[in-house]
Design an enzyme around this catalytic site. Sequence first.
Site, PDB file in Angstrom:
ATOM      1  N   ASP A  90      -4.226  -1.311  -5.387  1.00 42.30           N
ATOM      2  CA  ASP A  90      -5.022  -2.323  -5.988  1.00 42.30           C
ATOM      3  C   ASP A  90      -6.392  -2.283  -6.067  1.00 42.30           C
ATOM      4  OD1 ASP A  90      -2.305  -2.880  -5.120  1.00 42.30           O
ATOM      5  OD2 ASP A  90      -2.909  -4.583  -4.033  1.00 42.30           O
ATOM      6  N   TYR A 119      -8.441  -0.202   2.533  1.00 39.79           N
ATOM      7  CA  TYR A 119      -7.285   0.024   1.557  1.00 39.79           C
ATOM      8  C   TYR A 119      -7.062   1.238   0.794  1.00 39.79           C
ATOM      9  CZ  TYR A 119      -3.803  -3.432  -0.360  1.00 39.79           C
ATOM     10  OH  TYR A 119      -2.671  -3.923  -0.877  1.00 39.79           O
ATOM     11  N   ASP A 145       7.841  -0.162  -2.609  1.00 37.02           N
ATOM     12  CA  ASP A 145       8.117  -0.126  -1.464  1.00 37.02           C
ATOM     13  C   ASP A 145       9.861  -0.087  -0.940  1.00 37.02           C
ATOM     14  OD1 ASP A 145       5.605  -1.789  -1.703  1.00 37.02           O
ATOM     15  OD2 ASP A 145       5.523  -1.441   0.370  1.00 37.02           O
ATOM     16  N   GLY A 190      -0.029  -0.158  -7.973  1.00 35.09           N
ATOM     17  CA  GLY A 190       0.083  -0.081  -6.380  1.00 35.09           C
ATOM     18  C   GLY A 190      -0.988   0.170  -5.619  1.00 35.09           C
ATOM     19  N   GLU A 239       0.273   0.460   7.713  1.00 36.59           N
ATOM     20  CA  GLU A 239       0.301   0.622   6.113  1.00 36.59           C
ATOM     21  C   GLU A 239      -0.313   1.543   5.917  1.00 36.59           C
ATOM     22  OE1 GLU A 239      -1.221  -3.028   4.487  1.00 36.59           O
ATOM     23  OE2 GLU A 239      -0.759  -2.571   2.651  1.00 36.59           O
ATOM     24  N   ASN A 276       8.573  -3.507  -5.368  1.00 41.44           N
ATOM     25  CA  ASN A 276       9.245  -2.351  -6.099  1.00 41.44           C
ATOM     26  C   ASN A 276       9.205  -1.042  -5.429  1.00 41.44           C
ATOM     27  OD1 ASN A 276       9.734  -0.597  -7.747  1.00 41.44           O
ATOM     28  ND2 ASN A 276       9.311  -2.115  -9.785  1.00 41.44           N
TER      29      ASN A 276
HETATM   30  C1  DGY Z   1      -1.146  -7.520  -2.341  1.00 44.20           C
HETATM   31  O1  DGY Z   1      -0.785  -8.640  -2.419  1.00 44.20           O
HETATM   32  O2  DGY Z   1      -2.102  -7.161  -1.740  1.00 44.20           O
HETATM   33  C2  DGY Z   1      -0.237  -6.438  -3.193  1.00 44.20           C
HETATM   34  O3  DGY Z   1      -0.588  -5.256  -3.104  1.00 44.20           O
HETATM   35  C3  DGY Z   1      -0.102  -7.056  -4.577  1.00 44.20           C
HETATM   36  O4  DGY Z   1       1.023  -6.368  -5.050  1.00 44.20           O
END
Ligand code: DGY
Length: 430
Positions: A160, A347, A35, A158, A391, A33
């Site tokens: 995570d 992350y 992204d 988003g 990323e 979404n």
């Molecule tokens: C993932 O799979 O890492 C995603 O961020 C879930 O949206």
Amino acid sequence: MAHRIDEAYAIMQANDRGGYTIPTSRLYPYQWNWDSAFAALGFAAFDRDRAWRELETLFDAQWPNGMVPHIVFRRDDPDYFPGPSVWQSNTTPPSSGHSQPPVATSVAKWLIDSGGPDDIERARNLFPAIMRYHQWFHAARDPHETGLIAITHPWESGRDNCGDWDAAMARVPVDHGLGDYKRRDVSHVDASERPTQAQYDRYLSLVAFGQRTGWDHLEIYKTGPFLMVDPGVHFILMQADQDLLDMADTLGFSGDMKAIKSWITRYANADIQLWNSEIGTFTAMDLKSREQVPAITNASFLSLYAGAGTTDQTRQTVEHLRAIQANCKVGVPSWDPRHQDYEPQRYWRGPVWAMINYLIVLGLERCGEPELASELQAETLKMIEDAGFYEYFNSKTGEGSGGPDFTWTAAIYLAWTVGLEAQNADRKAS
Ligand code: DGY
């Protein structure tokens, strides 16, 4: 500077699957979404039709209840877990069962502001779907009309594995029916840059819970094991509501303006509740325990983007930003480097994310800090120039981490460089 524009274009084109864009191959092989919203921003630098198409395909996956899911699974791909058979959304196309930060609305508004009659036409066609998305957010994620927008899964933010969710996630019971499952993410990226196994068990337990309710979002809000306010989703929706109001006005949807204004009015109450006076900024909040998270993240600074809070709260927030930046090689980190749980490589527990920096730069410009905004923009561009289109980036070393050839990093680079070049050319010509 800006010698990687061709590479950025090439990444966007390579990740284009014909109308929608994947974040990066293998690690994320579907449409996500937010992204996609950032992808539209990147496409707008060279192909406005393609930019609109990205938003349109995202809204093609809208659920009958108005929700726009966080992942759209157009075809099954064994490189990703959990795929459509785990979510069981019962929708066409199959999708995940919750949403993600609604950046798409604001991107549509930026396309109108910088465009012409074609953009107005595309926006007019999309507006009813965007309006229904906002109605869903306010009804499903704030059913008691408090002005605080909840999330029901860390993936909905988003962000995570951010430390924001640690205490609440520790209280999520692990579903005994999960059985053996095979994560795919750690075969594409080093495990030190990804969430832990304990976190994955709980992510999947929350999916299993939602799936058992038949994705009944009011039930999930009322009885689900995880319910928090993410400053990211909260402030991004707050800004999106303001942009939606402008769009309703520009596009002639005046009948929707009353409802949108009532959402905007509610946020004043939310600002009071979400302000963390011990720390002196906005932080995440657990809606079950009413506890505020005692740490600052890059999402805290999105209050500036949404224009939330008083003058004094803005001042304190900007002071924190300066102090945090002084503790990193590159910023803005996703977790406060002065805090014991900071992990610069993992992350959302410390790395830098270019698309969050893009929103913070807008926020700094909005709150009267243009120099700080320019510094952050230049620092982010240099970080990408030096490391490549990753990323995210290690905030202590500036190294690229996570997936390579990443759509949103390329998109932000294009939005800034091609946009800036165009502005410079305009200035010279005038
Ligand atoms: C993932 O799979 O890492 C995603 O961020 C879930 O949206």
